[in-house]
Design an enzyme around this catalytic site. Sequence first.
Site, short mmCIF file in Angstrom:
data_model
loop_
_atom_site.label_atom_id
_atom_site.label_comp_id
_atom_site.label_asym_id
_atom_site.label_seq_id
_atom_site.Cartn_x
_atom_site.Cartn_y
_atom_site.Cartn_z
N ASP A 53 7.31 -5.23 -11.42
CA ASP A 53 7.87 -5.58 -12.73
C ASP A 53 6.95 -5.09 -13.85
O ASP A 53 7.24 -5.25 -15.03
CB ASP A 53 8.19 -7.08 -12.84
N SER A 54 5.82 -4.44 -13.46
CA SER A 54 5.01 -3.70 -14.44
C SER A 54 5.86 -2.59 -15.06
O SER A 54 5.46 -1.99 -16.06
CB SER A 54 3.76 -3.12 -13.79
N ASP A 92 9.87 -6.13 -7.04
CA ASP A 92 9.50 -7.41 -7.66
C ASP A 92 10.73 -8.15 -8.15
O ASP A 92 11.58 -7.56 -8.84
CB ASP A 92 8.60 -7.16 -8.89
N GLU A 191 -4.34 -10.45 -6.95
CA GLU A 191 -4.65 -9.66 -8.16
C GLU A 191 -5.82 -10.29 -8.92
O GLU A 191 -5.80 -11.48 -9.24
CB GLU A 191 -3.40 -9.58 -9.05
O1 KIV Z 1 4.14 -5.30 -11.08
C1 KIV Z 1 3.19 -4.75 -10.50
O2 KIV Z 1 2.92 -3.55 -10.68
C2 KIV Z 1 2.38 -5.54 -9.59
C3 KIV Z 1 1.11 -4.94 -9.08
C4 KIV Z 1 0.08 -4.94 -10.15
C5 KIV Z 1 0.63 -5.61 -7.85
O3 KIV Z 1 2.73 -6.64 -9.28
#
Ligand code: KIV
Length: 273
Positions: A53-54, A92, A191
């Site tokens: 979800d980044s 995610d 994290e």
């Molecule tokens: O959303 C994301 O990219 C993540 C990673 C930083 C593990 O959850």
Amino acid sequence: MTKYLSDDARKVTTHHLLAMKQQKEKIAMLTSYDYTIAKIVDGAGVDVILVGDSASNVMVGNATTLPITVDEMILYGRSVVRGVQHALVVVDMPFGSYQSNPFEGVDNAVRMIKETGADALKLEGGEEIIDVVRRIINAGIPVMGHLGLMPQSIHKYGTYGVRAKEDAEAEKLVRDAHLLEEAGCFGLVLEKIPATLAARVAGELSIPVIGIGAGSQVDGQVLVVADMLGMNKGFSPKFLRKYADLNTVMTDAVRQYVSDVKTCGFPNDLEQY
Ligand code: KIV
């Protein structure tokens, strides 16, 4: 030449990841959000691709991961799945899609798997979300946990600093990690926590523990692809190793293109019909 389990051309499964932990082969995981990048990342031999979800920050330009929706994650997930032949694809579940009501959480999880074609989902949290984690796994969907810095809770923490430095938070994290394993999670992301704590969790759990800013004594590493390729000049946390400077490469290429167009240097005689 070293023979890795990940050299196996077949699609990576959660069982492969478990075998990799047991045989002490580190797991390489990266994010991707679109077909073109996912194809490159998969072709280069990554074991797990996370449609994180980044995407909210990297693709949409939001300040946090909170605004991204199930529909948006489905679009990114489906685009990545189309580009991948080998890696396990994890998507995610976005903020708000599983925290309020476990039944709604299962419905969203089923929809995300049906409409993306992904292999698994990732959820942030421990004890607070254990009911919905169990229900999603009972529905037949593999779940990866995520503890430590959980960006979906940024307003609760108030900072993106290192988590679990104090004993109470560290002990809760260890308890949560065990709960997630007992609930049936196939893996766990940790994290931005102290390396010693991450090593302890990886040592106590039988499932693979993947770190980001969590040191080397875990079962694998994950980074955000745009960060490790150096696309975002302003983002340089201590844990991030930049494997390329694509920001400079792309800026130079685009500058050259603009100049060529302005000076009638592009297209030339060979570049036309
Ligand atoms: O959303 C994301 O990219 C993540 C990673 C930083 C593990 O959850």
